[in-house]
Enzyme design. Structure first.
Site, PDB file in Angstrom:
ATOM      1  N   SER A 103     -13.422   0.407   2.376  1.00 41.29           N
ATOM      2  CA  SER A 103     -12.295  -0.383   2.863  1.00 41.29           C
ATOM      3  C   SER A 103     -11.598  -1.133   1.732  1.00 41.29           C
ATOM      4  O   SER A 103     -11.036  -0.533   0.832  1.00 41.29           O
ATOM      5  CB  SER A 103     -12.783  -1.342   3.957  1.00 41.29           C
ATOM      6  OG  SER A 103     -11.716  -2.006   4.564  1.00 41.29           O
ATOM      7  N   ASP A 244      -4.629  -1.698   3.328  1.00 44.36           N
ATOM      8  CA  ASP A 244      -5.802  -1.723   2.470  1.00 44.36           C
ATOM      9  C   ASP A 244      -6.276  -0.301   2.198  1.00 44.36           C
ATOM     10  O   ASP A 244      -5.651   0.678   2.625  1.00 44.36           O
ATOM     11  CB  ASP A 244      -6.915  -2.590   3.068  1.00 44.36           C
ATOM     12  CG  ASP A 244      -7.523  -1.999   4.319  1.00 44.36           C
ATOM     13  OD1 ASP A 244      -6.842  -1.217   5.004  1.00 44.36           O
ATOM     14  OD2 ASP A 244      -8.688  -2.316   4.631  1.00 44.36           O
ATOM     15  N   ASP A 246      -8.552   1.746   3.199  1.00 41.84           N
ATOM     16  CA  ASP A 246      -8.801   2.746   4.247  1.00 41.84           C
ATOM     17  C   ASP A 246      -7.774   2.683   5.360  1.00 41.84           C
ATOM     18  O   ASP A 246      -7.918   3.355   6.378  1.00 41.84           O
ATOM     19  CB  ASP A 246     -10.226   2.626   4.802  1.00 41.84           C
ATOM     20  CG  ASP A 246     -10.440   1.393   5.671  1.00 41.84           C
ATOM     21  OD1 ASP A 246      -9.745   0.383   5.449  1.00 41.84           O
ATOM     22  OD2 ASP A 246     -11.315   1.424   6.553  1.00 41.84           O
ATOM     23  N   ASP A 248      -6.841   0.447   7.609  1.00 37.05           N
ATOM     24  CA  ASP A 248      -7.056  -0.126   8.939  1.00 37.05           C
ATOM     25  C   ASP A 248      -6.583  -1.564   9.060  1.00 37.05           C
ATOM     26  O   ASP A 248      -6.681  -2.163  10.129  1.00 37.05           O
ATOM     27  CB  ASP A 248      -8.521   0.004   9.365  1.00 37.05           C
ATOM     28  CG  ASP A 248      -9.477  -0.833   8.525  1.00 37.05           C
ATOM     29  OD1 ASP A 248      -9.042  -1.404   7.506  1.00 37.05           O
ATOM     30  OD2 ASP A 248     -10.672  -0.898   8.885  1.00 37.05           O
TER      31      ASP A 248
END
Length: 450
Positions: A103, A244, A246, A248
């Site tokens: 992440s 960000d 990833d 999400d």
């Protein structure tokens, strides 16, 4: 309470190629997950996606080997945002989804998290079951010959997800006339996000769309949105969007370059949904970290806020339990359950942009619906994480500060679930006082835990 040693608040995470984030653990996780998710006769399938980290190749192959060794097929989609894996797991009727990503963490870290066949993150008890199988091994005969699993590349995964995202945007609106700075953090959304926004008519100023395996989240994206905010002003854009690594979570900047965080985005979207009668039970679900200003804004409009422990998975669990449809986190996770099962930065941006277009107002005007209560957040790096309840000096200081804050403020001290940090958050009406309390608490924790 279910005890988990391998899984944190958002899957497994750590420095790539050091325990627990090793190829050996990934192989064992693949075997364990295939055993848990394989239900009934016939062929079974698990989707694997990743972000743009160099170490993703290693974990992709190790997980695939473990899964295939259990007679389960693998669908490899390559770099794709975490919510895209949740979507594909459902739409392709796979038995589970796996995301290889750390992440917002720096590139040397990596992580592994799972989605069940319905696209939701796993409950604690299922993660604990996988942990037990990783530690003790998977019993039983191993499949051979044509019973061994196969791995397939899904070449149209990006296109499938782009179409899904565009369908969440109102058909009577376009993004024509909007100039948007888009920062993809050199991460998993570097292809999808520009495609979606451009196809809906936006003019884009692109940042963070050249991943090299080592630059993910580096001084860019939702964790470092300052460069994006400056570019909004320099390029005369209407707003900026930062995702960000990833994809999400979402942080935005208004036309003046002022950062608009997850709390303000939730206030804008929550009040819009409430006004249209589309906010289930008039409730926004968020965590204990969100600013009290969100509660005040919703309460004034006849809505309310329900809080959970930190972690978007806990927000989603409370939403499902209580029958709520909208929630999120100050950090930028927003969950629109009528569209997707997990936080989705691009989808959230589309919902915000739809409000902007429909209202015909600037983002700075929309963000004014929430007035923030002064809040200070301090992160302290620690070398150990004993239960805070076992630290008498820390407990005494917390009680004293809470008494001083009274009903007009809050103190929250908690460990990060993904990093070796303890987080101190203080809210109150006196900005100077809460900064002093936060510094005092941080100094004590540093002395105690470093």
């Amino acid at each position: 309470m279910t005890v988990r040693n391998l899984f944190g608040t958002d899957g497994i995470r750590g420095i790539a190629n050091e325990p627990p984030m090793t190829a050996e653990v990934a192989l064992a996780l693949g075997r364990a997950a295939a055993h848990v998710f394989r239900r009934g006769p016939g062929r079974h399938r698990i989707v694997i996606g990743k972000d743009t980290r160099l170490s993703g190749y290693m974990f992709e192959m190790a997980l695939s080997a473990g899964i295939c060794s259990m007679g389960v097929d693998v669908l490899l989609v390559g770099p794709l945002p975490t919510p895209g894996i949740a979507f594909l797991t459902q739409s392709m009727r796979a038995d589970a989804g796996v995301v290889i990503s750390a992440s917002h963490n720096p590139f040397q870290d990596n992580g592994i998290k799972f989605f069940s066949r319905d696209g939701f993150k796993l409950p604690d008890e299922v993660e604990a079951q996988i942990e037990r199988l990783v530690e003790g091994g998977v019993d039983g005969p191993r499949p051979t010959a044509d019973l061994v699993g196969k791995a397939f590349r899904i070449d149209d995964a990006v296109g499938r997800y782009v179409v899904f995202l565009k369908n969440t945007f109102p058909r009577d609106l376009t993004l024509e006339g909007l100039r948007i700075v888009l920062d993809c953090a050199h991460g998993a959304a570097y292809k999808v996000a520009p495609a979606v926004l451009e196809e809906l008519g936006a003019e884009l100023v692109l940042m963070g769309v050249r991943p090299n395996g080592a630059n993910i989240n580096h001084l860019c994206g939702a964790v470092h949105p300052d460069a994006m905010a400056r570019e909004v002003v320099d390029s005369g854009a209407d707003l900026g969007i930062a995702l960000d690594g990833d994809g999400d979570r979402l942080i935005v900047a208004d036309e003046r370059g002022q950062i608009v965080d997850g709390d303000a985005i939730m206030a804008i979207c929550g009040l819009e949904l409430l006004g249209r009668g589309a906010l289930s039970k008039g409730t926004v679900v968020t965590t204990v970290m969100s600013n009290l200003g969100l509660d005040i804004a919703m309460r004034r409009a006849g809505g309310r806020v329900v809080r959970t422990q930190v972690g978007d998975r806990y927000v989603v669990e409370e939403m499902r339990r209580g029958g709520y449809t909208f929630g999120g986190e100050q950090s930028g996770h927003m969950i629109f359950l009528e569209h997707n099962t997990t936080g989705d930065g691009i989808l959230s941006a589309l919902q915000l942009l739809a409000i902007l277009k429909r209202r015909g107002r600037r983002l700075s005007e929309l963000a004014a619906v929430m007035e923030r209560v002064p809040q200070v957040l301090v992160n302290v790096r620690v070398s150990r994480k004993p239960p805070l309840s076992t630290l008498p000096d820390v407990q005494a200081a917390m009680r004293r500060i809470e008494a001083a804050l009274g009903d007009e403020g809050r103190l929250l001290v908690r460990y990060s679930g993904t990093e070796n940090l303890v987080r101190v958050m203080v809210e109150g009406t006196d900005d100077r006082a809460i900064r002093a309390y936060a510094d005092e608490m941080a100094d004590l924790l540093a002395r105690t835990l470093s």
